[in-house]
Scaffold this motif. Sequence first.
Motif, PDB file in Angstrom:
ATOM      1  N   ILE A  32      -0.547 -13.355 -22.821  1.00  0.00           N
ATOM      2  CA  ILE A  32       0.982 -13.040 -22.124  1.00  0.00           C
ATOM      3  C   ILE A  32      -0.026 -13.926 -20.619  1.00  0.00           C
ATOM      4  O   ILE A  32       1.346 -14.427 -19.866  1.00  0.00           O
ATOM      5  CB  ILE A  32       1.326 -11.878 -20.761  1.00  0.00           C
ATOM      6  CG1 ILE A  32       0.301 -11.507 -20.412  1.00  0.00           C
ATOM      7  CG2 ILE A  32       1.908 -10.863 -21.803  1.00  0.00           C
ATOM      8  CD1 ILE A  32       0.475  -9.998 -20.204  1.00  0.00           C
ATOM      9  N   MET A  33      -0.485 -14.223 -21.087  1.00  0.00           N
ATOM     10  CA  MET A  33      -1.662 -15.880 -19.907  1.00  0.00           C
ATOM     11  C   MET A  33      -2.439 -16.857 -21.123  1.00  0.00           C
ATOM     12  O   MET A  33      -2.874 -15.613 -21.777  1.00  0.00           O
ATOM     13  CB  MET A  33      -2.447 -15.106 -18.910  1.00  0.00           C
ATOM     14  CG  MET A  33      -1.554 -14.066 -18.513  1.00  0.00           C
ATOM     15  SD  MET A  33      -3.526 -13.106 -17.068  1.00  0.00           S
ATOM     16  CE  MET A  33      -3.666 -11.329 -18.407  1.00  0.00           C
ATOM     17  N   ALA A  85     -10.865 -10.720 -22.865  1.00  0.00           N
ATOM     18  CA  ALA A  85      -9.664 -10.426 -22.670  1.00  0.00           C
ATOM     19  C   ALA A  85      -8.343 -11.290 -22.894  1.00  0.00           C
ATOM     20  O   ALA A  85      -7.068 -10.973 -22.933  1.00  0.00           O
ATOM     21  CB  ALA A  85      -9.204 -10.608 -20.493  1.00  0.00           C
ATOM     22  N   PHE A  86      -9.095 -12.198 -23.266  1.00  0.00           N
ATOM     23  CA  PHE A  86      -8.022 -13.058 -24.083  1.00  0.00           C
ATOM     24  C   PHE A  86      -7.900 -12.891 -25.439  1.00  0.00           C
ATOM     25  O   PHE A  86      -8.645 -12.673 -26.211  1.00  0.00           O
ATOM     26  CB  PHE A  86      -8.460 -14.498 -23.769  1.00  0.00           C
ATOM     27  CG  PHE A  86      -7.404 -14.889 -22.114  1.00  0.00           C
ATOM     28  CD1 PHE A  86      -6.102 -14.876 -21.417  1.00  0.00           C
ATOM     29  CD2 PHE A  86      -8.791 -14.586 -21.033  1.00  0.00           C
ATOM     30  CE1 PHE A  86      -5.793 -14.905 -20.327  1.00  0.00           C
ATOM     31  CE2 PHE A  86      -8.549 -14.545 -20.073  1.00  0.00           C
ATOM     32  CZ  PHE A  86      -6.952 -14.815 -19.199  1.00  0.00           C
ATOM     33  N   ALA A  87      -6.832 -12.840 -26.128  1.00  0.00           N
ATOM     34  CA  ALA A  87      -6.497 -13.117 -27.559  1.00  0.00           C
ATOM     35  C   ALA A  87      -6.990 -14.298 -28.219  1.00  0.00           C
ATOM     36  O   ALA A  87      -7.735 -13.268 -29.632  1.00  0.00           O
ATOM     37  CB  ALA A  87      -5.011 -12.955 -27.945  1.00  0.00           C
ATOM     38  N   ALA A 103       1.102 -17.001 -28.804  1.00  0.00           N
ATOM     39  CA  ALA A 103       1.364 -17.178 -27.994  1.00  0.00           C
ATOM     40  C   ALA A 103       2.538 -15.246 -28.088  1.00  0.00           C
ATOM     41  O   ALA A 103       3.354 -14.427 -27.300  1.00  0.00           O
ATOM     42  CB  ALA A 103       3.074 -17.748 -27.463  1.00  0.00           C
ATOM     43  N   TYR A 117       0.599 -12.827 -28.588  1.00  0.00           N
ATOM     44  CA  TYR A 117       0.380 -11.423 -28.107  1.00  0.00           C
ATOM     45  C   TYR A 117      -0.169 -11.855 -26.991  1.00  0.00           C
ATOM     46  O   TYR A 117      -1.429 -11.561 -26.532  1.00  0.00           O
ATOM     47  CB  TYR A 117      -0.654 -11.336 -29.207  1.00  0.00           C
ATOM     48  CG  TYR A 117      -0.667 -10.627 -31.157  1.00  0.00           C
ATOM     49  CD1 TYR A 117       0.292  -9.187 -30.560  1.00  0.00           C
ATOM     50  CD2 TYR A 117      -0.613 -10.859 -32.025  1.00  0.00           C
ATOM     51  CE1 TYR A 117       0.294  -9.014 -31.374  1.00  0.00           C
ATOM     52  CE2 TYR A 117       0.085 -10.394 -33.129  1.00  0.00           C
ATOM     53  CZ  TYR A 117       0.329  -9.321 -32.924  1.00  0.00           C
ATOM     54  OH  TYR A 117       0.690  -8.319 -33.293  1.00  0.00           O
ATOM     55  N   THR A 167       1.355 -13.840 -13.320  1.00  0.00           N
ATOM     56  CA  THR A 167       3.250 -13.670 -14.996  1.00  0.00           C
ATOM     57  C   THR A 167       4.145 -13.101 -14.460  1.00  0.00           C
ATOM     58  O   THR A 167       4.470 -13.574 -15.357  1.00  0.00           O
ATOM     59  CB  THR A 167       1.643 -12.887 -15.519  1.00  0.00           C
ATOM     60  OG1 THR A 167       0.405 -13.586 -15.709  1.00  0.00           O
ATOM     61  CG2 THR A 167       2.443 -12.590 -17.079  1.00  0.00           C
ATOM     62  N   MET A 176      -2.551 -12.302 -10.763  1.00  0.00           N
ATOM     63  CA  MET A 176      -2.593 -12.440 -12.474  1.00  0.00           C
ATOM     64  C   MET A 176      -1.382 -11.771 -12.187  1.00  0.00           C
ATOM     65  O   MET A 176      -0.673 -12.399 -13.154  1.00  0.00           O
ATOM     66  CB  MET A 176      -3.469 -12.706 -13.473  1.00  0.00           C
ATOM     67  CG  MET A 176      -4.468 -13.475 -12.650  1.00  0.00           C
ATOM     68  SD  MET A 176      -3.910 -15.486 -12.801  1.00  0.00           S
ATOM     69  CE  MET A 176      -2.833 -15.382 -14.516  1.00  0.00           C
ATOM     70  N   ALA A 177      -0.561 -10.795 -12.008  1.00  0.00           N
ATOM     71  CA  ALA A 177       0.275  -9.801 -11.923  1.00  0.00           C
ATOM     72  C   ALA A 177       1.237 -10.579 -11.306  1.00  0.00           C
ATOM     73  O   ALA A 177       2.949 -10.520 -12.285  1.00  0.00           O
ATOM     74  CB  ALA A 177      -0.111  -8.235 -11.755  1.00  0.00           C
ATOM     75  N   VAL A 187      -7.993  -9.455 -17.585  1.00  0.00           N
ATOM     76  CA  VAL A 187      -8.460 -10.504 -17.018  1.00  0.00           C
ATOM     77  C   VAL A 187      -9.460 -11.645 -16.982  1.00  0.00           C
ATOM     78  O   VAL A 187     -10.215 -12.549 -17.297  1.00  0.00           O
ATOM     79  CB  VAL A 187      -7.428 -10.783 -15.043  1.00  0.00           C
ATOM     80  CG1 VAL A 187      -7.923 -12.722 -14.903  1.00  0.00           C
ATOM     81  CG2 VAL A 187      -5.997 -10.318 -15.005  1.00  0.00           C
TER      82      VAL A 187
END
Lengths: 563, 563
Positions: free
Chosen positions: B331-332, B310-312, B327, B329, B268, B264-265, B305
Amino acid sequence: MGTENQDMDNVNIFDTTLRDGEQSPGATMTSAEKLEVARALSRLGVDIIEAGFPAASPDDLNGVRRIAEEVGNAPRGRPSASSQPPIICGLSRAHREDIDKAWEAVQSAARPRIHTFLATSEIHMKHKLRMDPEQVVERVIEMVEHARSLCEDVEFSPEDAGRSDPEFLYVVLEEAIKAGATTLNIPDTVGYTTPGEFGSLIKGIAQKVPGIEDVTLSVHCHDDLGLATANTLAGIRAGARQAEVTVNGIGERAGNTSLEEVVMALHTRRPIFRLATGIDTTQISRVSKLVSNYTGIVVPPNKAVVGANAFAHEAGIHQDGMLKHEATYEIMRPETVGLTQSLLVLGKHSGRHAFRVRLSELGYALEEDELARAFDRFKALADKKKTITDADLEALLADELYQPPEVFALDGLQVACGTMGMPTATVRLRGPEGEEHVQAAVGTGPVDAAYKAIDAIVGVPNTLLEFSVHAVTEGIDAQGEVTVRVQSKGGLQTAHALRETPQPRTYGGYGADTDIIVASVKAYLSALNKLLISEGQDGQMRVLAQVGAAPDTGTAQDVQPAD
Amino acid sequence: MGTENQDMDNVNIFDTTLRDGEQSPGATMTSAEKLEVARALSRLGVDIIEAGFPAASPDDLNGVRRIAEEVGNAPRGRPSASSQPPIICGLSRAHREDIDKAWEAVQSAARPRIHTFLATSEIHMKHKLRMDPEQVVERVIEMVEHARSLCEDVEFSPEDAGRSDPEFLYVVLEEAIKAGATTLNIPDTVGYTTPGEFGSLIKGIAQKVPGIEDVTLSVHCHDDLGLATANTLAGIRAGARQAEVTVNGIGERAGNTSLEEVVMALHTRRPIFRLATGIDTTQISRVSKLVSNYTGIVVPPNKAVVGANAFAHEAGIHQDGMLKHEATYEIMRPETVGLTQSLLVLGKHSGRHAFRVRLSELGYALEEDELARAFDRFKALADKKKTITDADLEALLADELYQPPEVFALDGLQVACGTMGMPTATVRLRGPEGEEHVQAAVGTGPVDAAYKAIDAIVGVPNTLLEFSVHAVTEGIDAQGEVTVRVQSKGGLQTAHALRETPQPRTYGGYGADTDIIVASVKAYLSALNKLLISEGQDGQMRVLAQVGAAPDTGTAQDVQPAD
């Protein structure tokens, strides 16, 4: 890169477990728990404790004030290097009222700090702030000046610096310094940067912002791409002398930079970094466990430094051949982070003296009545379990000492379950007026049945967000520790420092017992008690009032199926 | 640094979950589980699967062989970019017999690889190998040549490269290339390096080793200082084109580099890295959950991940205003890693067709009899629980499909417990010959009582190393998932690729049920069944024989307290 040729310098550890950590989903702690964590952080040797976001609620303000009063004036128990109490910091948005509240909360500390922030990235200025860059600069000047008029020690953070235009950042930071900021903190708010980028950003700031040499440069990273520790270290190598971190890396989304990883990287690779911290590394394990217990956020076995498997072999094994061999696979000693397995194992024949000595060795200083209660619990546990380890003691103390005041207390539980269906639980609680309530309920399992019976008594609509159990120690007679997170339906919402939208408040609960159903019930009651107390304190006595007016107050002995 | 100006290139993902991950404490999987993980890794799109260490035991060799035969010849189900089956790799120490066994295990794959290694750091050569540098070089040449005589695709790793003298490393690597190695993997075996150091090491190798341009340069990092992902990315930027990783970052001590973080790095921050992988990122969540279930190694909520937080914001929420705001906050997108909450929620009125469709959408391809069993389980669950989510389905399938063959099967359980003391469990099991065993036992809690009753029937001395429960979904009627790890007393020891000392073997078990005591019993039985099967397979029929000869075979209906 950076500072390779300078002499041994110090990096200040700024712990934000109680602010950025605590505002993450489910990590809510009671004021008593926060105070206990702040004490532990002080003993650990952190330089600055960010104790909370006082403008969030009167309860948050009071929590920070208590930490400022008690921990912010107590130099005792700190690692020898520090003779002063830690700086106590309160966060505030760049609003006058927020800053005033932060000051109200921290001013009683010997060394108070106000931390204020405003976003500087295009996406944040446009979508969140709806301000243009000139307005942002003006607001920063105005608010830093206001904070400085109250407090000598002012920290400013340009939020989302990691995605901000560096040239604009330089301008904002220069103005913040001129307005009186003493620490400039550079956050990678969304965990977006790579170590190369973040190091360059810090290097640019260190080189190009006029006046930067007179203030402390700080870094604050998030772990969304797994790079928080590396980014923090890159920032430090590029000149930052404060690192903002949390215990176990808790925090929003993938969390903040882990205190233990940054500290142990600096410590283990000292010849490379040539930087010291004031941290007593031997307390890292205990503080990690404390924070995990209070927040209910688990530490996986493969977590660096504090995971159960983090070391190549078990602590306490001192066969020399083994040691020599393991050195080939071990870059840190478990003892360095405080992982020493007690050779003194307590059992049912251990007396009060041995018990007190062991607790004091573990760093607990109990009042006489607390000691008496803990000793009773210990004897009861020793009747069930052959050997009582330090982990058992710590679970017992967490369960005994750091519970919220009991609005409802468990008085009795009886459970029948199995593969035959109809799991049934009968619960007896003592209510706020000392009255007895008994309810029986059928559920999908014994925990569900017990929770339904409790709900029938307590009457607070809530959602169980998370439920987890783990065994404290090896062996089938181990104590089980249960952590739960609940959210009240239609209850309090909490202001969030970084967001505009309020979030529903969640409460964590913790219970330990050799019977995991009993532990589950204790954990649920502890979360519900937190909920009842918090939602009562905010002027909203609705929930408590409803409980007081419930038809089954008094000694309601009639047992009714709740399901 | 490195490769910034080259065109979009590819990084091969080498997954070692089944080798370096599986040999970490408690992560032992059955052959069936390993095969299932290998299938999932192939669907995920990894380029190379390191399927195990065949020389560890005949069981390990067979496990690798089965993966080579089945997954190593199946191009179907792979992400569109790959039309070939994955390379199947077997690890071997630099011994002729190890290499022969690795070849025996992988040769049936369409694309087999032998991976051999030898330590090159002073501390390892001196204390572990007791060889001088010249002997190390000779052995490397000899063993790489031997491997190459068997297999076209040979990987060589200089163990503990992170602490090796670079000049010596260049010599060893040059000789390995001349001897026929096609991939050179550089491990930071003890997780000691910083990204700057590790990047420089890789850059030095890429520049100074003659012939390096004709082979693939690979990196393999460990997370002891929390730097595995950053080190891996630094190695990639310095020229490595293979990354060795594990799902959820499992592995010895603090674990290996996380597959999901590296992928994912790169994904992204594609404009920075300009590198692609063959991974179908939308399968990351499911594979993470599968590996966590099979190994019993939890993923904390704040894991990058794949953590629950992990997700906002929650997946599946598609209010546009919310999205625009978040968006700032995020990045994925959660959807990118496959976190889509099913809009189609199943309930008790859902028919077999809807059930089958949902399973197929989730990527499960069940045989008719498996589908029939799973559907029965689903209906039973739907009777207890209002809505059945994807997470419930996955727990149910894990519990139903991927259990070891049942030596002992649960036939009935009855439990009474609570605060009144004397928690009691009665257990009825069906034994290997179909005979019935009933035992009752008293314990410190209901789980302890049930486990003691099981022990009285099964009769295998073992230690319970870990016990954990978590709720699958929100709500108090959630299913509970229990994972346990047990170790047999005086049972099998397992050879470890990197160590000289054998380690006692541990077995993980998994169970799911709305009743957590029932789930606990299932998990324990599943671990004991694995233990009985494994310890029986190795020519040591001792344990199984003992069970067969136990005095209580037949229909032992007499109930005796075991405690």
